[in-house]
Write a protein that holds these residues in place. Structure first.
Motif, PDB file in Angstrom:
ATOM      1  N   LEU B 148      36.455  12.048  58.919  1.00  0.00           N
ATOM      2  CA  LEU B 148      35.311  11.133  58.290  1.00  0.00           C
ATOM      3  C   LEU B 148      35.829   9.554  58.548  1.00  0.00           C
ATOM      4  N   TYR B 149      37.183   9.167  58.419  1.00  0.00           N
ATOM      5  CA  TYR B 149      37.695   7.937  58.721  1.00  0.00           C
ATOM      6  C   TYR B 149      37.752   7.693  60.154  1.00  0.00           C
ATOM      7  N   LEU B 152      34.174   6.473  61.013  1.00  0.00           N
ATOM      8  CA  LEU B 152      33.975   5.289  60.286  1.00  0.00           C
ATOM      9  C   LEU B 152      34.298   4.145  61.437  1.00  0.00           C
ATOM     10  N   VAL B 158      38.794  -3.264  65.527  1.00  0.00           N
ATOM     11  CA  VAL B 158      40.054  -3.199  65.186  1.00  0.00           C
ATOM     12  C   VAL B 158      40.466  -1.924  65.047  1.00  0.00           C
ATOM     13  N   ILE B 162      42.767  -0.427  61.855  1.00  0.00           N
ATOM     14  CA  ILE B 162      42.244   0.023  60.400  1.00  0.00           C
ATOM     15  C   ILE B 162      42.352   1.471  60.254  1.00  0.00           C
ATOM     16  N   LEU B 165      45.458   2.445  58.060  1.00  0.00           N
ATOM     17  CA  LEU B 165      45.510   1.750  56.876  1.00  0.00           C
ATOM     18  C   LEU B 165      44.794   2.493  55.932  1.00  0.00           C
ATOM     19  N   LEU B 166      43.505   2.896  56.266  1.00  0.00           N
ATOM     20  CA  LEU B 166      42.600   3.743  55.516  1.00  0.00           C
ATOM     21  C   LEU B 166      42.935   5.024  55.420  1.00  0.00           C
ATOM     22  N   PRO B 169      46.827   6.791  53.186  1.00  0.00           N
ATOM     23  CA  PRO B 169      46.872   6.768  51.671  1.00  0.00           C
ATOM     24  C   PRO B 169      46.097   8.024  51.189  1.00  0.00           C
ATOM     25  N   VAL B 170      44.960   8.149  52.084  1.00  0.00           N
ATOM     26  CA  VAL B 170      44.084   9.542  51.694  1.00  0.00           C
ATOM     27  C   VAL B 170      44.785  10.985  51.972  1.00  0.00           C
ATOM     28  N   ALA B 172      48.058  11.131  51.863  1.00  0.00           N
ATOM     29  CA  ALA B 172      49.410  11.243  51.263  1.00  0.00           C
ATOM     30  C   ALA B 172      49.431  12.519  50.212  1.00  0.00           C
ATOM     31  N   ILE B 176      52.260  15.401  50.441  1.00  0.00           N
ATOM     32  CA  ILE B 176      53.164  15.823  49.102  1.00  0.00           C
ATOM     33  C   ILE B 176      53.011  17.397  49.148  1.00  0.00           C
ATOM     34  N   TYR B 207      37.106  17.278  50.929  1.00  0.00           N
ATOM     35  CA  TYR B 207      36.695  16.406  52.052  1.00  0.00           C
ATOM     36  C   TYR B 207      35.794  17.021  53.107  1.00  0.00           C
ATOM     37  N   LEU B 210      32.434  16.017  51.250  1.00  0.00           N
ATOM     38  CA  LEU B 210      32.223  14.712  51.442  1.00  0.00           C
ATOM     39  C   LEU B 210      31.673  14.346  52.603  1.00  0.00           C
ATOM     40  N   VAL B 214      28.203  12.818  53.704  1.00  0.00           N
ATOM     41  CA  VAL B 214      28.264  11.275  53.964  1.00  0.00           C
ATOM     42  C   VAL B 214      28.415  10.951  55.903  1.00  0.00           C
TER      43      VAL B 214
END
Lengths: 246, 222
Positions: B148-149, B152, B158, B162, B165-166, B169-170, B172, B176, B207, B210, B214
């Motif tokens: 997905l990212y 994108l 960049v 990027i 960075l995007l 966090p997703v 993470a 865990i 995901y 999603l 999208v």
């Protein structure tokens, strides 16, 4: 054109916000009592909780704006989503800083890796990522659509973060005021509610101004594009040859 | 949709089989990360032993970034993306194909890394019945969110900066949950691990869902 982004409505809103801030300071620092357990540190509550709740609301506005933008392609919602995320990021930053200071006093550490804090930190980084997408150097419509998809993905993170204290047993305390008979003193409850109202007003005030500035930025971009097009057209009419611009 | 997915996955895996970028560059990188961790955390004091599950998944996460970037940069040149869009393949199929191709590469990588931690960190893969499904579920999640990212950021100037960075966090929650499941697996506390495996499955399903919705928009815009 007045040369400013304010109007009579926002001036009234701004005056109300500032007066409310003054009242909040008075109630939070002077009129409300100390806590039996936490002492003076409890006064952090009146900033920490309202900023957190308003920040979450701001992100839900961003999610809603992203969905409507993807559906209807409305510039109004696109700008609302952008402005709301920016202000939400500032408020969430305030939540994190006030929480760290409060944590240092009542837990003895600035930071601890429990579920609420971890999810909030992730949410903060996620929003910074969203704002980075908003600054990408590319055509505005494409950037808006990309940002809308990223904004849409902000939704699940915000929900997880919001319910973190309910789902996991954490060091961070659970919600105090959503219960029907709150276990909190009358004047403290009033101060907390005042804090919510004041920060909500602040959010609305900043949102309207940010919205207007972004709207004007878009218009300037359009004007620049129109001017460039007109220049090219006149060049083509003048000599018929396309001269590269200096 | 599934036929299109098979086509795309086949194409990407064939490219990998011939170019061997993941095998010759990403896999050694992942092993290098393991070795660097051993230098950073003195192996004699037992820190490494406790941190093994986390280090394993950090290495996988970093390699995921590389695999995703590679997976979408193969289409950056010569207008391949446009041809892909004009090919009348179902966008959902393209997404699934990408997930499968990246996922297969990650699984091979995880197998290598697992051997790596057994050999280098002296880990004990006792609960293999838990480790294998954990790897599978986590890989689907990583590949789905990564695709997905990845799409994108693929067309952006960049993209190298990027994407982490995007994406990180997703990812993470995967880190865990997979770490906790692996800890349970290494310590033979299987009961606890299954709950974390459940979380991984939910993440992967979310995901994938999603992405199917999208990917169309993202493929068009990026």
């Amino acid at each position: 054109m007045t040369g400013t982004t304010s109007s009579r409505g926002t001036r009234v809103l701004g005056a109300l916000t500032l007066a409310g801030m003054a009242a909040l300071l008075l109630f939070a620092l002077v009129l409300s009592p100390q806590d039996e357990v936490q002492g003076e540190a409890v006064r952090m509550l009146y900033v920490h909780v309202p900023t957190a709740i308003v920040a979450f609301t701001a992100f839900f506005v961003t999610v809603a704006g992203s969905i409507v933008y993807l559906w209807k392609r409305s510039e109004w919602w696109d700008i609302t989503a952008h402005a709301s995320a920016e202000i939400g990021a500032v408020l969430l930053g305030a939540t994190l800083v006030s929480g760290m200071l409060w944590g240092r006093v009542s837990w003895g550490v600035y930071w601890t890796w429990d579920a609420r804090l971890t999810t909030t930190a992730l949410l903060f980084v996620f929003v910074l990522g969203y704002l980075a997408v908003r600054r990408l150097p590319m055509e505005r419509d494409r950037r808006s659509r990309l940002a809308a998809v990223v904004g849409l993905l902000l939704g699940p993170t915000t929900i997880v973060c919001h319910y973190a204290t309910t789902w996991w047993r954490t060091l961070h305390q659970g919600p105090t005021i959503t219960r029907l008979n709150p276990e909190i003193d009358g004047i403290m409850l009033f101060t907390l509610m005042l804090g919510m109202v004041v920060f909500a007003l602040l959010y609305a005030w900043l949102l309207i101004h940010r919205f207007r500035v972004l709207w004007l930025e878009h218009r300037v971009e359009d004007l620049g594009l129109d001017a460039a097009l007109a220049e090219r057209r006149s060049e083509a009419e003048d000599g018929g040859t396309l001269v590269p611009s200096p | 949709m599934f036929r299109d997915a098979a086509l795309i996955a086949g194409k990407d895996l064939r490219l990998e089989a011939r170019a061997r970028v993941a095998l010759n560059q990403v896999a050694p990188f992942a092993l290098l990360v393991l070795v660097l961790f051993a230098f950073a955390l003195d192996p004699d004091r037992g820190v490494l032993d406790q941190a093994t599950p986390g280090l394993f998944w950090i290495a996988v996460l970093l390699s995921t970034l590389l695999a995703v970037q590679r997976g979408f940069s193969v289409e950056a040149a010569d207008g391949v993306r446009d041809s892909l869009r004009l090919s009348a393949l179902d966008p959902a199929g393209i997404f699934l194909g990408k997930v499968v191709a990246i996922g297969v590469q990650l699984l091979v990588l995880e197998a290598l890394l697992l051997i790596g931690v057994v050999v280098l960190y002296d880990a004990d893969p006792g609960g293999i019945a838990l480790l294998v499904p954990t790897c599978l579920a986590a890989t689907v999640g990583l590949a789905a969110a990564g695709s997905l990212y990845g799409v994108l950021s693929a067309g952006l100037r960049v993209k190298e900066t990027i994407l982490p960075l995007l994406l990180l966090p997703v990812l993470a929650p995967v880190l865990i949950a997979a770490t906790q499941a692996f800890e349970a697996g290494f310590d033979d506390r299987m009961g606890e691990g299954w709950r974390w495996l459940g979380l991984l499955v939910v993440f992967a399903a979310a995901y994938i869902g999603l992405g199917l919705l999208v990917f169309d928009t993202l493929l068009e815009e990026a």
